[in-house]
Design an enzyme around this catalytic site. Structure first.
Site, PDB file in Angstrom:
ATOM      1  N   SER A  34      39.048  33.732  45.678  1.00  0.00           N
ATOM      2  CA  SER A  34      39.555  33.110  46.030  1.00  0.00           C
ATOM      3  C   SER A  34      39.577  32.792  44.997  1.00  0.00           C
ATOM      4  CB  SER A  34      37.499  32.918  46.195  1.00  0.00           C
ATOM      5  OG  SER A  34      37.258  31.491  45.856  1.00  0.00           O
ATOM      6  N   TYR A  52      29.214  35.319  42.417  1.00  0.00           N
ATOM      7  CA  TYR A  52      30.444  35.508  43.456  1.00  0.00           C
ATOM      8  C   TYR A  52      31.666  35.361  42.923  1.00  0.00           C
ATOM      9  CZ  TYR A  52      33.703  33.394  46.979  1.00  0.00           C
ATOM     10  OH  TYR A  52      34.117  33.795  48.140  1.00  0.00           O
TER      11      TYR A  52
END
Length: 253
Positions: A147, A160
């Site tokens: 990501s 995350y």
């Protein structure tokens, strides 16, 4: 659909391309499975939600093998992954698209723990298992869906971003291992920006790509055996800004 095109990845006596997508029940993983099937790949589908996996298989242009496993149960996931690899007769490509994430400004531990269990422990276990198989085979391609959040820590979702930074770093380590051993094993780190999936949480989203567009760009990176790719490509501009933005400014964003 729960059977491959034919035994050991062959169809009509011609060797087919074979892949496993971990996290194929929705979003990028599902759309990439569809793209691969359209390109003639035999695809093994792995995720924790059986009905959604079957829906992915129904949307593919060629049959896929459905295997249910939860990366949070890492030992069971490793067993199911090995079984899926054997059913396909080995593979040339493994894509790790599984992941969870929570907006967690209160630092609630269950959400942080689940993120670490899936995105770090589970993904590292299967990345290592795939890489060992590729070493034995003498070739292969490992792709991890990381990501843009891997670049800097994020106050709203601490685990995350940290978990994706781990994945990107781990993929680089495996790539260096392949280079050091002079093995033709490609390792690709995909860093998407916002994609219109359940993982895209919070407000202020921009440059949101559809899962279909993301999957096509990822497949292009796979064909070129890229070491790294931003999805969509213009997110490289945001990545550059994130790396150079002073923390005094970044922390107030």
């Amino acid at each position: 659909m729960t059977a491959p095109n034919s035994a050991a990845g062959r169809s009509g006596g011609v060797e087919s391309k074979r892949a496993i997508i971990v996290g194929a029940s929705s979003g990028i993983g599902r759309e990439l499975a569809i793209v691969l099937s359209q390109a003639g790949w035999s695809v093994g589908l792995m995720a924790r939600r059986h009905e959604e996996l079957e829906e992915t298989a129904r949307r593919m242009t060629s049959p896929g093998i459905v295997t249910v496993a939860d990366l949070a149960d890492v030992e069971a996931a490793q067993v199911r992954f090995a079984e899926l690899m054997a059913q396909l007769g080995g593979v040339e490509l493994v894509v790790l698209s599984s992941g969870v994430g929570f907006l967690n400004p209160d630092l609630s531990w269950p959400e942080e723990q689940q993120t670490i269990a899936v995105n770090v422990t589970g993904c590292a276990a299967l990345a290592g298992a795939a890489f060992r198989e590729f070493e034995r085979a003498g070739r292969g391609h490992l792709v991890g869906i990381s990501s843009i959040a891997a670049i800097r820590g994020g106050a709203a979702a601490p685990a995350y971003g940290a978990s994706k930074a781990f994945l990107s770093n781990y993929l680089e380590a495996l790539r260096c291992r392949a280079i050091k051993k002079r093995l033709p094993i490609a390792v690709t780190d995909i860093q998407p920006g916002f994609v219109d999936t359940a993982m895209a949480k919070g407000e202020g989203k921009f440059w949101v790509a559809s899962p279909q567009v993301a999957a096509r760009q990822i497949y292009g990176a796979i064909l070129r055996r890229r070491r790294h790719a931003y999805v969509t490509r213009r997110w490289r501009l945001i990545a550059w800004l994130l790396r150079w933005l002073p923390e005094s400014l970044y922390a107030r964003m």
